[in-house]
Design a protein around this motif. Sequence first.
Motif, short mmCIF file in Angstrom:
data_model
loop_
_atom_site.label_atom_id
_atom_site.label_comp_id
_atom_site.label_asym_id
_atom_site.label_seq_id
_atom_site.Cartn_x
_atom_site.Cartn_y
_atom_site.Cartn_z
N MET A 83 0.84 -1.20 0.00
CA MET A 83 0.00 0.00 0.00
C MET A 83 0.88 1.25 0.00
O MET A 83 1.85 1.30 0.77
N ALA A 84 0.55 2.20 -0.87
CA ALA A 84 1.30 3.46 -0.90
C ALA A 84 0.43 4.57 -0.32
O ALA A 84 -0.79 4.60 -0.53
N TYR A 85 1.07 5.44 0.45
CA TYR A 85 0.38 6.55 1.11
C TYR A 85 1.06 7.85 0.71
O TYR A 85 2.29 7.94 0.78
N GLU A 86 0.27 8.84 0.34
CA GLU A 86 0.85 10.17 0.11
C GLU A 86 0.75 10.93 1.44
O GLU A 86 -0.35 11.09 1.99
N HIS A 97 10.29 7.12 13.88
CA HIS A 97 10.29 6.54 15.24
C HIS A 97 9.72 5.13 15.19
O HIS A 97 10.30 4.20 15.76
N ARG A 98 8.64 4.97 14.47
CA ARG A 98 8.02 3.64 14.39
C ARG A 98 8.96 2.61 13.74
O ARG A 98 9.00 1.45 14.14
N GLU A 99 9.71 3.03 12.74
CA GLU A 99 10.56 2.11 11.97
C GLU A 99 12.03 2.22 12.38
O GLU A 99 12.92 1.93 11.58
N LYS A 100 12.29 2.61 13.62
CA LYS A 100 13.67 2.94 14.04
C LYS A 100 14.58 1.74 14.22
O LYS A 100 15.78 1.87 14.29
N ASN A 101 14.01 0.55 14.29
CA ASN A 101 14.82 -0.62 14.65
C ASN A 101 15.54 -1.21 13.42
O ASN A 101 15.28 -2.35 13.02
N GLY A 102 16.40 -0.38 12.82
CA GLY A 102 17.24 -0.89 11.74
C GLY A 102 16.82 -0.49 10.34
O GLY A 102 17.52 -0.82 9.37
N TYR A 103 15.70 0.21 10.21
CA TYR A 103 15.20 0.53 8.86
C TYR A 103 15.71 1.89 8.37
O TYR A 103 15.60 2.88 9.09
N LEU A 104 16.21 1.91 7.15
CA LEU A 104 16.59 3.17 6.49
C LEU A 104 15.61 3.42 5.36
O LEU A 104 15.20 2.49 4.68
N ARG A 105 15.26 4.71 5.18
CA ARG A 105 14.36 5.00 4.06
C ARG A 105 15.15 5.17 2.78
O ARG A 105 16.19 5.83 2.78
N VAL A 106 14.63 4.59 1.71
CA VAL A 106 15.25 4.77 0.39
C VAL A 106 14.17 5.07 -0.64
O VAL A 106 13.05 4.55 -0.53
N PHE A 107 14.51 5.90 -1.62
CA PHE A 107 13.57 6.18 -2.71
C PHE A 107 13.63 5.06 -3.74
O PHE A 107 14.69 4.53 -4.05
N THR A 108 12.46 4.69 -4.24
CA THR A 108 12.37 3.63 -5.24
C THR A 108 11.17 3.91 -6.14
O THR A 108 10.23 4.57 -5.71
N PRO A 109 11.19 3.43 -7.38
CA PRO A 109 9.99 3.60 -8.22
C PRO A 109 8.85 2.74 -7.70
O PRO A 109 9.06 1.59 -7.32
N LEU A 110 7.63 3.31 -7.68
CA LEU A 110 6.41 2.59 -7.29
C LEU A 110 5.51 2.52 -8.50
O LEU A 110 5.32 3.53 -9.16
N ALA A 111 4.91 1.35 -8.75
CA ALA A 111 3.91 1.25 -9.82
C ALA A 111 2.55 1.03 -9.16
O ALA A 111 2.46 0.31 -8.16
N TRP A 112 1.50 1.63 -9.71
CA TRP A 112 0.16 1.43 -9.13
C TRP A 112 -0.32 0.04 -9.50
O TRP A 112 -0.07 -0.46 -10.59
N HIS A 114 -3.65 -0.93 -9.58
CA HIS A 114 -4.92 -0.98 -10.30
C HIS A 114 -5.07 0.11 -11.35
O HIS A 114 -6.16 0.36 -11.84
N GLU A 115 -4.02 0.82 -11.61
CA GLU A 115 -4.07 1.82 -12.68
C GLU A 115 -2.68 1.93 -13.29
O GLU A 115 -1.70 1.45 -12.69
N THR A 116 -2.59 2.52 -14.47
CA THR A 116 -1.27 2.65 -15.08
C THR A 116 -0.54 3.83 -14.45
O THR A 116 -1.16 4.69 -13.82
N GLY A 117 0.75 3.83 -14.62
CA GLY A 117 1.54 4.95 -14.13
C GLY A 117 2.39 4.56 -12.94
O GLY A 117 2.18 3.52 -12.31
N GLN A 118 3.37 5.38 -12.69
CA GLN A 118 4.24 5.15 -11.56
C GLN A 118 4.78 6.45 -11.00
O GLN A 118 4.61 7.51 -11.61
N THR A 119 5.37 6.39 -9.83
CA THR A 119 5.97 7.56 -9.21
C THR A 119 7.18 7.11 -8.40
O THR A 119 7.49 5.92 -8.35
N GLN A 120 7.84 8.06 -7.77
CA GLN A 120 8.92 7.72 -6.84
C GLN A 120 8.35 7.71 -5.43
O GLN A 120 7.53 8.56 -5.10
N GLY A 121 8.79 6.79 -4.61
CA GLY A 121 8.31 6.78 -3.24
C GLY A 121 9.38 6.27 -2.30
O GLY A 121 10.39 5.70 -2.74
N LEU A 122 9.12 6.45 -1.01
CA LEU A 122 10.08 5.97 0.00
C LEU A 122 9.64 4.62 0.53
O LEU A 122 8.45 4.36 0.69
N VAL A 123 10.61 3.79 0.82
CA VAL A 123 10.35 2.50 1.45
C VAL A 123 11.35 2.35 2.60
O VAL A 123 12.47 2.84 2.51
#
Length: 192
Positions: A83-86, A97-112, A114-123
Motif C-alpha cells: 500500500m502506498a500513502y501520500e 520513530h516507528r521504523e527505528k529498529n534498523g530501517y533506512l528510508r530509500v527512494f524507489t519507483p512505485l507502480a500502481w 490498479h491503474e497505469t503509471g508510476q511515481t517515486q516513493g520511499l520505502v
Amino acid sequence: MSHNTIELNRQRQPLDHLSSVWLFGYGSLIYKADFPYLQRKPACIYGWQRRFWQGSHDHRGTPEAPGRVLTLVEAPGERCAGMAYEVTPDTFEHLDHREKNGYLRVFTPLAWLHETGQTQGLVYLASADNEAYLGPASDTEIARHIAASKGPSGENSEYLLKLADALRELGEHDEHVFAVERELLGLMNPEF
Ligand code: SIN
C-alpha cells in the motif's frame, strides 16, 4: 550500523523541501496506518521480495527476545505488492520513530496496482548490516519464532496474521508469507 536509525534517516534524507511524499508499505504499514495521509493506493515495487528476516526489539519482541518482522531482499524479476500513502514530510517524524529498529528510508519507483503509471516513493528497508538483522531461516523455524514472540505492540503472530489477511484483501499471493502463516496456524491449532 546502530539499530536505532532515527537520526541517520533525518540526516541522510531531509524531506522538508517537498510538499508531499509517497511512502510504500509492505509489512505492518499495509494494515496499520496510524498516521495521517492525503490519499492511499495499492502499489508494487519491482525487484524486491518480503522476508521475515528482521528482528523486532521494540514492537513484536524485546531486546532480550526479538520477534521476527519483515524486510525486503533484492529479487530480480519479482514484484512486491503493498500500500502506498501520500503523506506530508512532517509525518516522517512519527514514521522514523516507528521504523527505528534498523530501517533506512530509500527512494524507489512505485507502480500502481490498479491503474497505469508510476511515481517515486520511499520505502523502509532493513539491510543485512543492521544490528537487528536475523537473516534467513526455514518457514517452520520462522513460524516457531513468531509463535513464541511478543512485544510492546502485541503478539508477533498478530503481525503475521493481519499482514496475510491484508494481502488477501489486496488480491495478492505471497508464498513466503502464506507458507509461514500455514506453519503458524498448524502450531496454534495442532488438531488441524
Ligand atoms: C513496512 O511495513 O513497510 C515496513 C516494515 C514494517 O513496519 O512492518
